[in-house]
Design a protein around this motif. Structure first.
Motif, short mmCIF file in Angstrom:
data_model
loop_
_atom_site.label_atom_id
_atom_site.label_comp_id
_atom_site.label_asym_id
_atom_site.label_seq_id
_atom_site.Cartn_x
_atom_site.Cartn_y
_atom_site.Cartn_z
N VAL A 179 -5.71 -24.15 6.63
CA VAL A 179 -4.68 -23.28 6.78
C VAL A 179 -5.28 -22.03 6.03
O VAL A 179 -6.05 -20.98 6.40
CB VAL A 179 -3.00 -23.04 6.78
CG1 VAL A 179 -2.81 -21.54 7.53
CG2 VAL A 179 -2.89 -23.17 8.28
N GLY A 180 -5.96 -22.34 4.94
CA GLY A 180 -6.87 -21.50 3.85
C GLY A 180 -8.60 -21.73 4.33
O GLY A 180 -8.56 -20.21 4.39
N HIS A 226 -11.68 -14.40 7.65
CA HIS A 226 -11.90 -13.11 6.71
C HIS A 226 -13.56 -12.99 6.49
O HIS A 226 -13.62 -12.06 6.86
CB HIS A 226 -11.97 -13.42 5.63
CG HIS A 226 -12.17 -12.43 4.49
ND1 HIS A 226 -11.54 -11.22 4.76
CD2 HIS A 226 -12.77 -12.61 3.24
CE1 HIS A 226 -12.10 -10.10 3.38
NE2 HIS A 226 -12.89 -11.45 2.81
N ARG A 285 -8.94 -18.02 17.40
CA ARG A 285 -8.27 -17.22 17.16
C ARG A 285 -7.48 -15.91 17.67
O ARG A 285 -6.44 -15.79 18.27
CB ARG A 285 -8.38 -16.77 15.82
CG ARG A 285 -6.70 -15.67 14.72
CD ARG A 285 -5.97 -15.68 15.19
NE ARG A 285 -4.72 -15.49 14.63
CZ ARG A 285 -3.50 -14.81 15.04
NH1 ARG A 285 -3.38 -14.79 15.93
NH2 ARG A 285 -3.41 -13.78 14.94
N THR A 317 -8.15 -18.90 7.24
CA THR A 317 -7.80 -17.70 6.73
C THR A 317 -9.52 -17.39 6.11
O THR A 317 -9.81 -16.03 6.72
CB THR A 317 -6.85 -16.93 6.39
OG1 THR A 317 -6.86 -18.73 4.53
CG2 THR A 317 -5.50 -18.04 7.27
N VAL A 333 -2.47 -18.46 13.80
CA VAL A 333 -3.75 -19.37 12.26
C VAL A 333 -3.63 -21.37 12.28
O VAL A 333 -4.55 -21.79 12.42
CB VAL A 333 -3.67 -18.89 11.25
CG1 VAL A 333 -4.57 -19.48 10.06
CG2 VAL A 333 -4.25 -17.58 11.46
#
Length: 65
Positions: free
Chosen positions: A37-38, A45, A19, A41, A26
Motif C-alpha cells: 500500500v505504501g 504522490h 485509483r 501511495t 488504494v
C-alpha cells in the motif's frame, strides 16, 4: 491530459489509472499491482506532483519569454 498521463513512469501511470480512472481503493490498487500500500501511495504522490507541474497553466512571465 492523456499526454501528461502517458509521460508518467509506468508504475505511476498504472497507479493513477487504477485509483482515479478505475476508482479502486488504494488497498485494491496495491493488490492488482502486487505491491505494498505504501508503494501505491508514494507512486500516487509522485504522479500527482508530476501531473500538477505538467498541467499547470502558463504564467504571464512564461508567456512573455
Amino acid at each position: 491530459m492523456w499526454e501528461a498521463l502517458l509521460a508518467l513512469p509506468a508504475r505511476e501511470r498504472q497507479a493513477v489509472a487504477l485509483r482515479y480512472i478505475g476508482d479502486l481503493p488504494v488497498a485494491e490498487v496495491a493488490g492488482v499491482m502486487g505491491v505494498a500500500v505504501g508503494t501505491v501511495t508514494a507512486a500516487l504522490h509522485h504522479a500527482r506532483g508530476r501531473l500538477a507541474a505538467r498541467l499547470a497553466p502558463a504564467t504571464t512571465e512564461d508567456n512573455d519569454a
